[in-house]
Design an enzyme around this catalytic site. Sequence first.
Site, PDB file in Angstrom:
ATOM      1  N   GLY A   1       0.937  -1.085  -0.001  1.00 23.51           N
ATOM      2  CA  GLY A   1       0.078  -0.040   0.251  1.00 23.51           C
ATOM      3  C   GLY A   1       0.846   1.148  -0.001  1.00 23.51           C
TER       4      GLY A   1
ATOM      5  CB  SER B   1       0.778   3.940  -4.607  1.00 20.36           C
ATOM      6  OG  SER B   1      -0.240   3.273  -4.336  1.00 20.36           O
ATOM      7  NE  ARG B   2      -4.991   5.821  -0.722  1.00 23.99           N
ATOM      8  CZ  ARG B   2      -6.405   5.457  -1.134  1.00 23.99           C
ATOM      9  NH1 ARG B   2      -6.808   5.493  -2.399  1.00 23.99           N
ATOM     10  NH2 ARG B   2      -7.220   4.981  -0.380  1.00 23.99           N
TER      11      ARG B   2
ATOM     12  CB  VAL C   1      -1.340  -7.607   0.853  1.00 21.71           C
ATOM     13  CG1 VAL C   1      -0.456  -6.686   0.321  1.00 21.71           C
ATOM     14  CG2 VAL C   1      -2.840  -6.944   1.321  1.00 21.71           C
TER      15      VAL C   1
ATOM     16  CG  ASN D   1       0.988   1.363   4.965  1.00 27.91           C
ATOM     17  OD1 ASN D   1       0.769   2.096   5.574  1.00 27.91           O
ATOM     18  ND2 ASN D   1       0.486   1.509   3.604  1.00 27.91           N
TER      19      ASN D   1
ATOM     20  CB  SER E   1      -5.112   1.597  14.116  1.00 26.00           C
ATOM     21  OG  SER E   1      -5.780   2.435  14.512  1.00 26.00           O
TER      22      SER E   1
ATOM     23  CE1 TYR F   1      -8.185   0.311   9.927  1.00 25.20           C
ATOM     24  CE2 TYR F   1      -8.517   1.169  11.810  1.00 25.20           C
ATOM     25  CZ  TYR F   1      -7.860   0.969  10.709  1.00 25.20           C
ATOM     26  OH  TYR F   1      -6.650   1.687  10.503  1.00 25.20           O
ATOM     27  CB  ALA F   2     -10.992  -2.508  16.406  1.00 20.42           C
TER      28      ALA F   2
ATOM     29  CE  LYS G   1      -5.344  -1.453  10.451  1.00 20.18           C
ATOM     30  NZ  LYS G   1      -3.791  -1.253   9.716  1.00 20.18           N
TER      31      LYS G   1
ATOM     32  CB  ILE H   1      -2.398   9.914  10.272  1.00 20.80           C
ATOM     33  CG1 ILE H   1      -1.795   9.100  11.341  1.00 20.80           C
ATOM     34  CG2 ILE H   1      -1.256  10.373   9.230  1.00 20.80           C
ATOM     35  CD1 ILE H   1      -0.740   9.900  12.197  1.00 20.80           C
TER      36      ILE H   1
HETATM   37  P1  NAI Z   1      -4.970   4.834   2.423  1.00 24.97           P
HETATM   38  O1  NAI Z   1      -6.492   4.439   2.154  1.00 24.97           O
HETATM   39  O2  NAI Z   1      -4.598   6.297   2.378  1.00 24.97           O
HETATM   40  O3  NAI Z   1      -3.916   3.986   1.862  1.00 24.97           O
HETATM   41  C1  NAI Z   1      -4.140   2.538   2.012  1.00 24.97           C
HETATM   42  C2  NAI Z   1      -3.178   2.092   0.985  1.00 24.97           C
HETATM   43  O4  NAI Z   1      -3.283   0.535   1.225  1.00 24.97           O
HETATM   44  C3  NAI Z   1      -3.625   2.122  -0.467  1.00 24.97           C
HETATM   45  O5  NAI Z   1      -2.372   2.496  -1.297  1.00 24.97           O
HETATM   46  C4  NAI Z   1      -4.411   1.120  -0.746  1.00 24.97           C
HETATM   47  O6  NAI Z   1      -4.136   0.930  -2.452  1.00 24.97           O
HETATM   48  C5  NAI Z   1      -3.446   0.073  -0.021  1.00 24.97           C
HETATM   49  N1  NAI Z   1      -4.266  -1.173  -0.240  1.00 24.97           N
HETATM   50  C6  NAI Z   1      -5.661  -1.357   0.256  1.00 24.97           C
HETATM   51  N2  NAI Z   1      -6.006  -3.001   0.320  1.00 24.97           N
HETATM   52  C7  NAI Z   1      -5.031  -3.402  -0.506  1.00 24.97           C
HETATM   53  C8  NAI Z   1      -4.679  -4.680  -0.917  1.00 24.97           C
HETATM   54  N3  NAI Z   1      -5.647  -5.655  -0.649  1.00 24.97           N
HETATM   55  N4  NAI Z   1      -3.371  -5.105  -1.348  1.00 24.97           N
HETATM   56  C9  NAI Z   1      -2.581  -3.965  -1.635  1.00 24.97           C
HETATM   57  N5  NAI Z   1      -2.740  -2.682  -1.119  1.00 24.97           N
HETATM   58  C10 NAI Z   1      -3.899  -2.397  -0.539  1.00 24.97           C
HETATM   59  O7  NAI Z   1      -4.950   4.813   3.959  1.00 24.97           O
HETATM   60  P2  NAI Z   1      -3.652   5.447   5.034  1.00 24.97           P
HETATM   61  O8  NAI Z   1      -4.356   6.370   6.056  1.00 24.97           O
HETATM   62  O9  NAI Z   1      -2.358   5.850   4.287  1.00 24.97           O
HETATM   63  O10 NAI Z   1      -3.456   4.060   5.923  1.00 24.97           O
HETATM   64  C11 NAI Z   1      -2.197   3.326   5.910  1.00 24.97           C
HETATM   65  C12 NAI Z   1      -2.126   2.203   6.849  1.00 24.97           C
HETATM   66  O11 NAI Z   1      -2.232   3.128   8.207  1.00 24.97           O
HETATM   67  C13 NAI Z   1      -3.538   1.286   6.892  1.00 24.97           C
HETATM   68  O12 NAI Z   1      -3.120  -0.066   7.435  1.00 24.97           O
HETATM   69  C14 NAI Z   1      -4.152   1.981   7.847  1.00 24.97           C
HETATM   70  O13 NAI Z   1      -5.378   1.120   8.655  1.00 24.97           O
HETATM   71  C15 NAI Z   1      -3.447   2.549   9.070  1.00 24.97           C
HETATM   72  N6  NAI Z   1      -3.465   3.648   9.823  1.00 24.97           N
HETATM   73  C16 NAI Z   1      -4.163   4.839   9.228  1.00 24.97           C
HETATM   74  C17 NAI Z   1      -4.865   5.712  10.287  1.00 24.97           C
HETATM   75  C18 NAI Z   1      -5.053   7.062   9.492  1.00 24.97           C
HETATM   76  O14 NAI Z   1      -5.478   7.979  10.566  1.00 24.97           O
HETATM   77  N7  NAI Z   1      -4.890   7.362   8.441  1.00 24.97           N
HETATM   78  C19 NAI Z   1      -4.646   5.519  11.450  1.00 24.97           C
HETATM   79  C20 NAI Z   1      -4.036   4.202  12.034  1.00 24.97           C
HETATM   80  C21 NAI Z   1      -3.657   3.420  11.262  1.00 24.97           C
END
Ligand code: NAI
Length: 247
Positions: A15, A17-18, A64, A90, A142, A155-156, A159, A188
């Site tokens: 994950g 790419s963003r 994944v 991630n 998380s 989700y909880a 995590k 975040i």
């Molecule tokens: P986001 O939604 O911007 O990015 C998630 C990334 O995971 C995306 O690039 C998506 O394409 C990829 N992804 C999703 N399903 C996938 C799969 N089956 N195979 C491969 N890639 C996949 O989310 P963000 O906020 O950047 O989150 C990143 C990590 O941090 C996640 O695990 C999220 O649960 C965790 N997190 C985020 C928080 C927040 O407040 N943004 C807080 C706590 C944890």
Amino acid sequence: MSRTELHGQVAIVTGGSRGIGLAISVALAEAGAAVAVLGRNGERAVEAAGTLPGEGHAGFACDVANPDAVKATLSAIEDDLGPVTILVNNAGITRDNILLRMKDEEFDEVIATNLKGAFNFTRAVTRGMMKRRTGSILNISSVVGLQGNAGQANYAASKAGLVGLTKSVAKELASRGVRCNAIAPGFIHTDMTEDLGESQVERLQQLIPMGSLGEPEDVAGVARFLVGPEARYITGQVLAVDGGMVM
Ligand code: NAI
């Protein structure tokens, strides 16, 4: 600032790419690692890899949640970049709903990506890391996994599962030179939190002692530390990066 502490390392960021994954990819690349950026959308992953500082990065399409895709992608990465020494699990999704309305698919999809996805990649890289007696695995959990959250039972659970996975892998692989830690981010600013309404953000800010949401770079700096040589004596830990929400 030029950094070199990860020079010669090959890192996978799922994950990547963003959002937080992209910020971690940038931080690892800045520290000298060759980064394999993974995403469900291959084009976006390749594009993101092209924006990273330094050379030797590559993007790959990989879901994944699919163990066969994980094995095939790992083999393609190692052919292309060399043996993987760092894995950052991630990739994550949310499918929020109150418990009584939560559908089987909503529960299963979240567990399949967030928890089983991390297991799939950890199992795949372990043999090589153990053989080479070096490696570092980082799971992005998380604070919701530590404290729970109404409307996010799936989700909880995923995590919290990552916390158990982290500690078990750390215990199993410590004697083989492989470390495994987790970061528990608070709230975040990313696409994942973009949909929060103004009143939700205000309510959240009251729960955060430091008074504001974090940025992806706040998580990325800690990720770089935990996978790098300065953390060589740290394993099995869960570090909250949350402005003080969980103490
Ligand atoms: P986001 O939604 O911007 O990015 C998630 C990334 O995971 C995306 O690039 C998506 O394409 C990829 N992804 C999703 N399903 C996938 C799969 N089956 N195979 C491969 N890639 C996949 O989310 P963000 O906020 O950047 O989150 C990143 C990590 O941090 C996640 O695990 C999220 O649960 C965790 N997190 C985020 C928080 C927040 O407040 N943004 C807080 C706590 C944890």
